[in-house]
Design an enzyme around this catalytic site. Sequence first.
Site, short mmCIF file in Angstrom:
data_model
loop_
_atom_site.label_atom_id
_atom_site.label_comp_id
_atom_site.label_asym_id
_atom_site.label_seq_id
_atom_site.Cartn_x
_atom_site.Cartn_y
_atom_site.Cartn_z
N HIS A 125 -17.67 29.53 -27.98
CA HIS A 125 -17.75 29.21 -29.40
C HIS A 125 -18.62 27.97 -29.56
CE1 HIS A 125 -14.81 32.04 -31.05
NE2 HIS A 125 -14.25 31.96 -29.86
N THR A 177 -17.78 27.26 -12.54
CA THR A 177 -18.66 26.79 -13.61
C THR A 177 -20.13 26.89 -13.25
OG1 THR A 177 -18.58 24.51 -12.78
CG2 THR A 177 -16.91 25.15 -14.42
N LYS A 178 -20.43 27.10 -11.93
CA LYS A 178 -21.81 27.16 -11.45
C LYS A 178 -21.99 28.37 -10.55
CE LYS A 178 -22.47 22.20 -11.66
NZ LYS A 178 -22.63 20.96 -10.94
N LYS A 195 -16.20 26.87 2.50
CA LYS A 195 -16.86 27.15 3.78
C LYS A 195 -17.74 28.38 3.67
CE LYS A 195 -13.64 30.01 6.43
NZ LYS A 195 -12.94 30.13 7.71
#
Length: 198
Positions: A125, A177-178, A195
């Site tokens: 949003h 988030t990445k 790892k």
Amino acid sequence: MKDKESIRKDLKDNPRLKRWLDFLIMNQRDARPRWYIRMLAPLYQRRGYGSKIYRSVRMDTPPYRNFSLGRQSVIESFCCINNAVGDIVIGDYTRIGIHNTIIGPVTIGSHVNLAQGIVITALNHNFEDTGLRIDEQGISTQPVVIGDDVWIGANAVILPGVTIGHHVVVAAGAVVTKDVPDNCIVGGVPAKIIKAIG
């Protein structure tokens, strides 16, 4: 015959017709297709041989976006699948576990296992204008892509714009988030590489 993209462009050029069609297709209060559209879903959804969607799954899949479920893939009970703002494509031999939420545009590869309670969303949003309420500012989307041979643990969250590579494990409760490269295990909030595999 026109393809979906040219129809979308025509509708964008005619906002009054777009609003009228949107009203006919989507229940505005419930933010899901109307009952008569949901009844027609088997005619416009693509489901591969041997695939299964449990009856309790909430399929918010209007016909103006693509929904595709590959061969022998399963969407388990109490999931919510929503392609109203972007296509959802799920590969072969993939299992979407109990109580997952997937909001498109999302592409999930083959031989992927999603545990329980996972949220995969390509939608955000907008909120930058402090002079407007958040619900007046619209939305934005960034596609999510999950490669082949991925296992995502329970209660993980995959946020807009993320690409997860092949042969990846996402730990339970992680917030991704990445982008995640191939052949690794990630976990934490925000998720980081724990790892390499192999």
